[in-house]
Structures are given as structure tokens and as C-alpha cells.
Motif scaffolding. Sequence first.
Motif, mmCIF file in Angstrom:
data_model
loop_
_atom_site.group_PDB
_atom_site.id
_atom_site.type_symbol
_atom_site.label_atom_id
_atom_site.label_comp_id
_atom_site.label_asym_id
_atom_site.label_seq_id
_atom_site.Cartn_x
_atom_site.Cartn_y
_atom_site.Cartn_z
ATOM 1 N N GLY A 43 -2.302 45.838 13.521
ATOM 2 C CA GLY A 43 -1.089 46.308 14.211
ATOM 3 C C GLY A 43 -0.175 45.145 14.570
ATOM 4 N N ILE A 44 -0.772 44.045 15.059
ATOM 5 C CA ILE A 44 0.009 42.857 15.415
ATOM 6 C C ILE A 44 0.670 42.274 14.164
ATOM 7 C CG2 ILE A 44 -0.144 40.462 16.260
ATOM 8 C CD1 ILE A 44 -2.434 41.396 18.108
ATOM 9 N N SER A 45 -0.086 42.224 13.064
ATOM 10 C CA SER A 45 0.459 41.665 11.827
ATOM 11 C C SER A 45 1.568 42.541 11.268
ATOM 12 C CB SER A 45 -0.644 41.510 10.777
ATOM 13 O OG SER A 45 -1.667 40.712 11.311
ATOM 14 N N PHE A 46 1.392 43.867 11.366
ATOM 15 C CA PHE A 46 2.439 44.776 10.902
ATOM 16 C C PHE A 46 3.692 44.603 11.759
ATOM 17 C CE2 PHE A 46 4.450 49.077 10.682
ATOM 18 C CZ PHE A 46 4.815 49.006 9.348
ATOM 19 N N TYR A 47 3.476 44.407 13.068
ATOM 20 C CA TYR A 47 4.596 44.131 13.970
ATOM 21 C C TYR A 47 5.346 42.885 13.485
ATOM 22 C CZ TYR A 47 7.290 43.217 18.204
ATOM 23 O OH TYR A 47 8.315 42.995 19.087
ATOM 24 N N GLY A 48 4.581 41.854 13.123
ATOM 25 C CA GLY A 48 5.186 40.599 12.671
ATOM 26 C C GLY A 48 6.046 40.790 11.433
ATOM 27 N N ILE A 49 5.563 41.623 10.495
ATOM 28 C CA ILE A 49 6.330 41.886 9.269
ATOM 29 C C ILE A 49 7.630 42.629 9.608
ATOM 30 C CG2 ILE A 49 6.314 43.170 7.077
ATOM 31 C CD1 ILE A 49 3.199 42.643 7.069
ATOM 32 N N CYS A 50 7.503 43.674 10.457
ATOM 33 C CA CYS A 50 8.691 44.442 10.859
ATOM 34 C C CYS A 50 9.672 43.549 11.616
ATOM 35 C CB CYS A 50 8.299 45.618 11.743
ATOM 36 S SG CYS A 50 7.307 46.821 10.881
#
Length: 144
Positions: free
Chosen positions: A79-86
Motif C-alpha cells: 500500500g505504501i509503495s502504491f502510494y509512492g507510485i501515485c
Amino acid sequence: MSAVIWFFVGFWGTEMVSAAIHRWLMHGPLWFIHQSHHRPGKGFFQYNDVFTLLFGGTGIYLLLQGSSSLNAGFWSGAGISFYGICYFLLHDMLVHRRIRGWVSTRFTYFRALQKAHRAHHKWVDKKPGESYGLFLFSSRYFRR
Ligand SMILES: [Zn+2]
Ligand SMILES: [Zn+2]
């Protein structure tokens, strides 16, 4: 099922935590680092990018530690990594145009997000300020 919950916790937790860090630390005692984002120089990198490394490092660490067990930490790390991409797509590409590419403002939500973050950048000093989060912002930015 709990994978989905932990993913959401990771994503929205990052939004909450980073908004608080942005408001109270980056526009506080860590302003000497963050000011490089409000008054950027000519180069591509900003001193402020160390925060990206910290958040990115946390996400990657969580993914690696749980890569075989797929535990709660792994899913929140996802979730944190997906946040980073977004965050990269919307903050660095759409709002700041650090890299040009296809990120469209056709969607009302993206347009409002852009307005909210530009309002944050109206301020070139530590205080006052507004819109410290990226994905959650006041509904007034939806108005034309
Ligand atoms: Zn700021
Ligand atoms: Zn910005």
C-alpha cells in the motif's frame, strides 16, 4: 481479505502520516530541507527528495521482510509503495512537471488535486500554509 485491509491501511496511513509530517515537521523544524521544494533551483534533484527516499525505503523494507510470509507488513508495504507510485504520477508529473508524460487533467478529481497542491505552493515561506496532504483536500478546490 486482510491483505486488502492492510493495503488500504498502508495507502491511507501514508497519506495521513505524510500530511502530518509535512505540516508539523517539514513546515517546522525540517523547513531547511523542505524549502528546496518550495523554492526549487535549476537542477533536477531537490534536497527535499530525501523524504521520498525515506518513504520509499520504508515501503521496500516492508515488502522484502514479508516477501515469503506475505504478512500484514508486506501488504501495508505494498500500500505504501502504491502510494509512492501515485504520488510520483500526480505530484511530480502532473502538478510539478518534473518529468513530462501522459498524466491527464481530464478527470475532475485530478484537476481539483492539482488546484489544491498549487494552493499549497502559493506559499513560499514556512507559515502559513494550506493543503498539506495530496489525495485528501478541502472540497472547495472542486469549485471552479
Ligand atoms: Zn510544503
Ligand atoms: Zn509540491
